[in-house]
Structures are given as C-alpha cells and as structure tokens.
Design a protein around this motif. Sequence first.
Motif, PDB file in Angstrom:
ATOM      1  N   UNK A 119       0.819  -1.214   0.000  1.00 15.25           N
ATOM      2  CA  UNK A 119       0.000   0.000   0.000  1.00 15.25           C
ATOM      3  C   UNK A 119       0.853   1.265   0.000  1.00 15.25           C
ATOM      4  N   UNK A 120       2.126   1.148   0.309  1.00 17.63           N
ATOM      5  CA  UNK A 120       3.031   2.307   0.271  1.00 17.63           C
ATOM      6  C   UNK A 120       3.698   2.468  -1.095  1.00 17.63           C
ATOM      7  N   UNK A 121       3.328   1.623  -2.042  1.00 15.83           N
ATOM      8  CA  UNK A 121       3.874   1.706  -3.402  1.00 15.83           C
ATOM      9  C   UNK A 121       2.729   1.835  -4.409  1.00 15.83           C
ATOM     10  N   UNK A 122       1.923   2.884  -4.301  1.00 15.63           N
ATOM     11  CA  UNK A 122       0.707   2.970  -5.123  1.00 15.63           C
ATOM     12  C   UNK A 122       0.966   3.146  -6.610  1.00 15.63           C
ATOM     13  N   UNK A 123       2.157   3.569  -6.984  1.00 17.95           N
ATOM     14  CA  UNK A 123       2.447   3.822  -8.396  1.00 17.95           C
ATOM     15  C   UNK A 123       3.083   2.630  -9.092  1.00 17.95           C
ATOM     16  N   UNK A 124       3.203   1.533  -8.392  1.00 17.46           N
ATOM     17  CA  UNK A 124       3.918   0.377  -8.965  1.00 17.46           C
ATOM     18  C   UNK A 124       3.056  -0.869  -8.855  1.00 17.46           C
ATOM     19  N   UNK A 125       2.935  -1.610  -9.932  1.00 17.87           N
ATOM     20  CA  UNK A 125       2.224  -2.884  -9.911  1.00 17.87           C
ATOM     21  C   UNK A 125       3.012  -3.882  -9.074  1.00 17.87           C
ATOM     22  N   UNK A 126       2.349  -4.503  -8.101  1.00 13.56           N
ATOM     23  CA  UNK A 126       2.973  -5.462  -7.192  1.00 13.56           C
ATOM     24  C   UNK A 126       2.387  -6.842  -7.459  1.00 13.56           C
ATOM     25  N   UNK A 127       3.247  -7.842  -7.540  1.00 11.77           N
ATOM     26  CA  UNK A 127       2.822  -9.218  -7.782  1.00 11.77           C
ATOM     27  C   UNK A 127       3.465 -10.115  -6.732  1.00 11.77           C
TER      28      UNK A 127
END
Length: 270
Positions: A56-64
């Motif tokens: 949630x602290x990386x809103x600009x990056x797609x996380x998988x």
Amino acid sequence: MATTASFTMIGVAGRRLRVGQWHVQPAPGAKAPAPRPLVILSGIGMNMEMLEPIARRLPDRRIISFDMPGIGQSPDPIFPYTIPHMALTLAALLDRLRIDCVDLLGISWGGAVAQQFAFQHRARTGKLVLAATSAGGTMIPGNASMISQMLDPMEYSVEKTLRRNLAMFYNGGGADRVSLNAATAPSPLGWSCQLAAFAGWSSAAFLPLLGMPVMVMGDADDQLVPPANAHFLHNAIPGSKLEMTAGGGHLFMLAQPDAFIGKLTGFLDA
C-alpha cells in the motif's frame, strides 16, 4: 489492516497457486510511464496478506506475489520442490501474466528464490533487492533456539502456537514490533517443503555472475539471519549496494515500513 490486493488461483508449472496483485492499473492522474512491476517473494510461512504494509506504500507500482505451495491459500504440493523449481515457476507465472521483465524483492526465504530467478532469468530481471536473507548453504547461522524451533512444523501450523512462535520468529530480535493480525497458519507439509528446499540450496557459486543492479538490506538486530549474511552477499555481488538498519529485527521491512520504502523506492527509481 484490510488488504487492497486482488487474488486469483492460477495453474502454472503443474501447480495451482494463489496469486495476488496490487495496483494493476496505473494510479489516477499518473503521467509518467509505469515503472516495471515489482515481484515480492516472502519469508517462510508468510501468506501474502502480510505484505500489505509494503504494497500500500507503493501505489504507483504494480505489485505481484504468490503464496508458496502449502502456504496461505495455495494448495499443498504433491511433490517436494526446490528453489530452482520455484524460480522456474515464477518465470512461467510471468509468462501467464504476459510480463517480460520485473524488479524483484526477496524477503528472507523468498530471497533465495529471488537470487535463483535473477541468475536463471537475467534478461527478465531489472533490479534485485535482497532483504534479511542469505546465500543458503554458506549462511552464517542465527539464534540457535529460533532455528531449532523452526524444525517442528507443528509449532507453526497449529493456530494455538502459531502467533506465539511467529512473534519470536518474525520479530527476530528487533525493538519494533510486527503486526501478526494478517498471518495465517501454513500447512505442516508446506512449512516442511520450504525448510527442505532452502536446506539443499546455495547461491555462493553464482553470486559473482549477477550483473543487474542489486541492493542488499539487513538489520543489526536480526537474530534469525544475522547481519553478517548481508555483508557476505554484498561482498560477493559486484557493484551491489548495502543498506543496514537497526531495531527492526528479522522483518525490519514490516516493523519500520516507511524507512524501508524510502530506501526501496530510492533504489528502484534511481
């Protein structure tokens, strides 16, 4: 903390895995091209919901991410697996998702799969972050009582003892506490397979061959994977960057998420 991920079951490499993704669509108003997706590979027994403070602290990056076999809601493995096999499984998953290249964050046990993937699939690896992990067979051992307790899967796969042991295991000596509310018990087989896979693996021979940008992260108060392991990785990987923290313990990235994300994004976005 409620998860913001979307989850689905995907059949890949002969297994059914529960796959989670955060921020699949670009953030509203984003003008810059989307950065490479970030694959997060978690520690032993960790279900994906525990990654929420990072994602949630990386809103600009797609996380998988995905639950390893027998962990979280991924079914038990039918056959034991190895670290190289899970690296191939990750490559097959990326094929299914039509993703060519990713950045990797490997946490603890997941750091082994991250190192192996970066070696086997160098063309698909952008940047590599290794947090609270080691080179496997050459690992400098941590607190003996913690390690001995890990060898009994029933200590972690029964709800009565799960949170007591996770508090010792995941906090791993730090002064800052890690929330365990999102933790779910792995199966005894899932836990045992992860232990066995790591026990027979080492990256020492190929670490000098990793040519991508690498950041190694450790914590001075980690009793499970002592900080000497971070220094070993840093010295073995040419051109790698070393970032050390204090007070966070083994899962310093969850105990001190804001400081961790600052270092992570600084490296990935450089």
